[in-house]
Design an enzyme around this catalytic site. Structure first.
Site, PDB file in Angstrom:
ATOM      1  N   HIS A 296      -1.993 -28.018  10.046  1.00  0.00           N
ATOM      2  CA  HIS A 296      -1.109 -28.256   8.904  1.00  0.00           C
ATOM      3  C   HIS A 296      -0.586 -26.957   8.284  1.00  0.00           C
ATOM      4  CE1 HIS A 296      -2.132 -32.353   9.461  1.00  0.00           C
ATOM      5  NE2 HIS A 296      -1.776 -32.781   8.268  1.00  0.00           N
TER       6      HIS A 296
ATOM      7  N   ASN B 127      -4.717 -32.230   0.170  1.00  0.00           N
ATOM      8  CA  ASN B 127      -4.025 -33.440  -0.243  1.00  0.00           C
ATOM      9  C   ASN B 127      -3.695 -33.484  -1.733  1.00  0.00           C
ATOM     10  OD1 ASN B 127      -4.527 -36.846   0.928  1.00  0.00           O
ATOM     11  ND2 ASN B 127      -3.122 -35.293   1.574  1.00  0.00           N
TER      12      ASN B 127
ATOM     13  N   ARG C 294      27.633 -24.694 -33.831  1.00  0.00           N
ATOM     14  CA  ARG C 294      27.285 -25.832 -34.684  1.00  0.00           C
ATOM     15  C   ARG C 294      26.318 -26.791 -33.988  1.00  0.00           C
ATOM     16  NH1 ARG C 294      31.589 -30.276 -35.786  1.00  0.00           N
ATOM     17  NH2 ARG C 294      32.909 -28.642 -34.926  1.00  0.00           N
TER      18      ARG C 294
END
Lengths: 517, 492
Positions: A85, A199, A284
């Site tokens: 991974h 995870n 403003r």
């Protein structure tokens, strides 16, 4: 710095994340949290020997959950998960973001619902303390099922083996060398360790936490800059009166109007043009616009604060639930709850900068500035003044529009259609940090202009009294500019004020958002 | 061989070479024309001198021309943010020289010479990447370069002692040379990515046993889009001699079947963008111009034409990203890959194989979508109502470069997976509908595909088992960026 932070999975704040990630505060694991972790760990150890399939413990990952794994291979499964991974690409994460990610992962595990050993958290906390920082590529995460790739790069350092790289004491080295030098033993992976490490959307939340801390500071700087510009443009105070804002009670607008009133209190420049009934919108409507940004940031803070103290992996171990199987597969890793707030944050910060850019345009445009010198150019020396910095601000706010495209709106199916909706939350958070960086420079440029403008007013009327806060703002921001000396370019001035805003030195002048801690 | 800058023939690939260190020379003809153009200057003050009151107000009458130039350049040094990479600064300087070499800006050759000396001596100014709106040119970034060229800051010895006249001070910064230079380097990079993506697509088709109908020349000719026709032809060349990609295999999914249409769009967009960029690189992007001895004021510094082209190229490149990502998805998807294992390794389950590569590709493709947001749709009034419409071209260029990086990695991932898939076929490793292993006939790939596959295998091993993905991804991205897969090996 001070007392160590004790983590238990339920009390971490954004301020804590900043203290640890940027300022090196040390961290320890709360003893109750430690025992809770032990209990859920024991259950997983037992479960992986039994027939009952538990996702990622004795099954494959993602669509491969259909494949049963021999319990003898549970540890190998974890190690394989980490290694396969670690698929990040692109530039490396900065050190503070990486440290924040480590802290967040430790806190999520401290919740005691992930079934992993306290040793995992202890190792992370030791790495934070000794300053061993994994090298984590920034790109490649879809934010679901969590920030898998970035967290796997962290896992490569935790897990024993010939993989992973770190920075330690300013040098890049292999994980084994860095951990050896720091005296931190690496871990033999066990069942579910891989999932427990990877995870969850911790990178998204790490970047988000630091960005939100900076966003609050930025809004305060924007309020100071706005007040200074409004004062220099001889604005009218009636738009900021409390009674007006009570009639449309958005909390952010009420806060911004209050800050403008206190910053401008006592100013002789404000309301000095009775013939002018009302100002342009960029003056403003400052409470309405910055107030809306404050409210948006508050929303993002509340989401991230929940996520900071969440268990995010899959499956979660709920020992109190009935039945044999205490492992609950769900979607807690999905990055959406943080991804959407990060996209909202981008919009809010873009608007902070957009409004500042328009006030700056007025300050630098002779026909709009109540007789300030064109481009705010000095009367003492030849220079172009603020002509080009206003263009720089325009370029920055335009870039934010391109970066503002909501990442969490996208999704691309992954993992053989098992993970068929993803968050893209990491991209949202990374973009938010960039938008913030651009916006900080825009506010710096407005401050650069506002200092010049107020100095002109003081030159015109030497004894004129400025607002309680704006006078102090002028002194402090003015010092930053005047300390630069001869031969500086507009670029040098902008970068110096950018660092001033980044340092938070303006914050004592403006009252902040309470939600941060 | 130095590249001769003459104001007429500078190509995007020349500029890429200069960016990476090629030396330059001002052509003799351009030098002579610049001199003649300068000498044709009418009597009277130049435009910058005319505007001196507007620029420096009360000091207008006191300032010498030299002081005016210095004030003007230093006042434009308002860039911020990360520094441009050195190669981009070099490309920007060369692009600006070439504008001066058009001999329409009223500048002396000395203005070009100082920039050329900087290029050839490796003097590269520090230029912040942010702050330009791309009209009246890339003022801030070019001013950071001009500051060094004019000696308004410390600089290495050995450069010509150059002092600009007021028109030159203006001409050094008044055009979108940074945008054009970034665009030119991006175009050269994208050409290489496109070439690699055709190789990767062909390898995917080979590994998937794709139907050959979609690249049949008769089919593509019938629709007449030259980009699609070209992609079809180039895929056929890669696949020449293939026993796998043959007719009548059953229709492919769109990511393969419509590859000529999608990738062909990039071919056409690249061609169009290159044309626009090369016009800009060889055009008089300055104001005012000195033509026939007469000053003419206009808006030749406005970045709109280039901004539009770069935004369009971003979209076409993003399509390349998304179509490659979908092929990656299919390669990893057991049920869609015609007998390949899920995630392209045996023993999947304990191994996740190449599962995450597709996530990475998806994440990068998603980033591209965001970065493709058109910069040129925005404009913000600047400079006291004077510059009330601007191009945002430099933002388009920077985002294009970011997309380019993402797409290089996406194509690298497809290449990595296609090579792995091909290996499985070559080894006779097959899987039945239930995902069970079975031995199948070994495949022999088409010769050019086999050669490309061999290049991949010189750098990245075949995976039997899970490994650490990051080094493989980095190596695959590098194969695309260097063009090694195409037997090139040039700088990125």
């Amino acid at each position: 710095m001070g007392m160590p932070l004790s983590i238990n999975g339920s009390s971490l704040t954004i301020q804590d994340v900043v203290d640890v990630a940027r300022n090196g505060r040390t961290v320890c694991l709360d003893s109750d949290a430690r025992s809770k972790m032990e209990e859920s760990y024991a259950w997983v150890q037992k479960a992986c020997l039994q027939d009952q399939p538990v996702y990622g413990v004795n099954t494959g990952f993602g669509s491969l959950a259909r494949v049963k794994i021999d319990p003898a291979n549970s540890a190998k499964l974890s190690l394989n998960l980490i290694r396969s991974h670690a698929a990040g690409v692109g530039p490396l994460l900065p050190v503070p973001e990486t440290r924040a990610m480590m802290l967040l992962r430790a806190n999520a595990l401290a919740k005691g619902a992930s079934g992993c050993r306290p040793l995992l958290v202890d190792t992370l906390l030791q790495m934070l303390e000794k300053g061993v920082t994994p090298l984590v590529p920034q790109q490649g995460s879809c934010g679901s099922s969590g920030d898998l790739a970035p967290l796997a790069h962290l896992g490569l350092v935790l897990a024993e083996g010939d993989h992973g790289r770190v920075t330690f004491q300013g040098e890049v080295m292999s994980a084994s060398e860095g951990m050896r030098q720091a005296g931190i033993p690496r871990l033999q992976m066990e069942a579910k360790d891989g999932l427990a490490i990877t995870n969850g959307a911790q990178l998204t939340t790490a970047i988000g936490s630091l960005a939100l801390y900076d966003a609050i500071s930025l809004v305060e700087a924007a309020e100071l800059a706005a007040a200074m510009s409004i004062e220099a443009l001889r604005g009218a105070s009636r738009a900021f009166v409390a009674g007006v804002h009570a009639l449309r009670p958005h909390p952010g607008a009420i806060a911004t109007a209050g800050n403008l009133r206190s910053l401008l209190a006592g100013s002789e420049l404000i309301d000095s043009m009775p013939e002018k009934l009302q100002d342009a919108y960029s003056l403003r409507c400052t409470p309405q616009v910055l107030g809306a940004c404050r409210d948006a940031i508050s929303y993002a803070i509340s989401q991230v604060s929940i996520e900071l103290n969440a268990a995010t992996d899959n499956p979660l171990i709920l020992l109190e639930e009935e039945g044999e199987n205490k492992a609950f597969s769900a979607g807690m890793f999905h990055g959406e709850p943080v991804g959407i707030p990060m996209d909202v944050l981008k919009i809010a910060i873009s608007e902070v900068a957009n409004l500042a850019e328009r006030r700056l345009y007025r300050l630098t445009t002779g026909s709009l500035s109540q007789r300030l010198p064109p481009a705010l150019a000095s009367k003492d020396r030849p220079e172009l003044g603020m002509m080009v910095p206003q263009t720089t601000a325009a370029a920055l706010v335009s870039e934010n529009k391109a970066l503002g495209w909501p990442a969490s709106m996208d999704s691309i199916p992954t993992c053989e259609d098992q993970e068929d909706h993803v968050a893209m939350s990491t991209t949202a958070a990374r973009r938010a940090a960039r938008v913030l960086e651009n916006a900080r420079r825009v506010i710096a440029i407005e401050l650069q202009g506002a200092v010049r403008a107020l100095e002109f007013r003081k030159m015109e009327t030497p004894n004129i009294r400025l607002g309680a806060g704006t006078a102090e703002g002028l002194t402090r921001a003015g010092e930053v500019l005047h300390s630069l000396g001869e031969g500086t370019t507009p670029s040098d001035e902008i970068e110096a004020l950018t660092e001033w805003v980044r340092s938070g030195a303006h914050r004592s002048l403006v009252s902040g958002l309470e939600a941060v801690s | 061989m130095s590249i001769a800058l003459n104001g007429q023939t500078l190509s995007t690939s020349d500029l890429h070479a200069i960016a990476h260190g090629e030396s330059v020379v001002l052509s003799d003809a351009a030098r002579a024309q610049m001199r003649a153009n300068f000498e044709s200057m009418p009597e009277g003050p130049s435009i910058l001198e005319e505007k001196r009151h507007w620029l420096v107000g009360g000091f207008a009458s006191e300032l010498t021309a030299d002081e005016l130039c210095r004030t003007f350049i230093l006042g434009h040094c308002a860039g911020v943010g990360e520094l441009l990479p050195d190669e981009m600064v070099r490309a920007t300087m060369a692009a600006r020289v070439n504008v001066l070499a058009t001999a329409t800006t009223g500048c002396r050759p000395e203005a070009a010479d100082v920039l050329i000396a900087m290029l050839n001596q490796g003097v590269t100014p520090r230029v912040p990447s942010q702050g330009s709106v791309g009209a009246a040119g890339d003022l801030a970034p070019l001013a950071h370069i001009a500051r060094v060229a004019c000696g308004y800051t410390d600089r290495p010895a050995g450069l010509p002692d150059y002092r600009p006249n007021p028109k030159e001070a203006l001409a050094l910064i008044n055009g979108i040379s940074m945008t054009a230079a970034l665009g030119a380097v991006a175009v050269t990079r994208i050409e290489r990515i496109l070439d690699c993506s055709i190789a990767a697509c062909a390898m995917t088709m080979e590994a998937m046993g794709a139907d050959a109908g979609c690249i049949d020349d008769r089919l593509l000719q019938a629709r007449k889009h030259p980009g699609g026709i070209e992609i079809g032809e180039r895929l056929r060349i890669w696949l020449e001699g293939s026993a796998q990609v043959v007719p009548n295999q059953g229709a492919n999914a769109f990511s393969i079947r419509a590859a000529p249409a999608v990738m062909g769009t990039l071919v056409e967009e690249l061609c169009c963008t290159r044309t626009i960029l090369e016009r800009e690189l060889n055009g008089s992007g300055d104001n005012p111009l000195l033509i026939d001895g007469e000053w003419i004021e206009g808006g030749n510094f406005h970045g709109a034409p280039v901004a539009q082209a770069l935004d369009s190229l971003k979209i076409a490149l993003t399509q390349l990203a998304t179509v490659s990502e979908r092929r990656t998805f299919r390669l990893t998807y057991g049920q869609l890959s015609k007998g390949l294992p899920s995630f392209l390794v045996r023993g999947t389950g304990l191994n996740s194989g190449f599962m995450l590569t597709q996530y990475t590709a998806a994440s990068l493709a998603s980033e591209c979508k965001g970065l493709a947001h058109p910069a040129a749709v925005d404009t913000i009034p600047t400079v006291q109502h004077h510059e009330d419409h601007v191009s945002m071209g430099p933002i388009a260029a920077r985002m294009l470069l970011e997309i380019t990086e993402c797409v290089a990695d996406i194509v690298g991932i497809e290449l990595l997976l296609a090579a792995q898939a091909l290996d499985l076929r070559m080894r006779g490793i097959g899987f039945d509908a239930a995902g069970e292993f079975m031995e199948v006939d070994c495949v022999t790939p088409a010769p050019r595909i086999a050669a490309a596959h061999a290049v991949v295998r010189q750098h990245i091993d075949y995976w039997e088992d899970d490994g650490v993905l990051h080094p493989a991804l980095a190596a695959a991205g590098k194969l695309v960026r260097t063009g090694e897969i195409l037997s090139e090996n040039g700088p990125w």
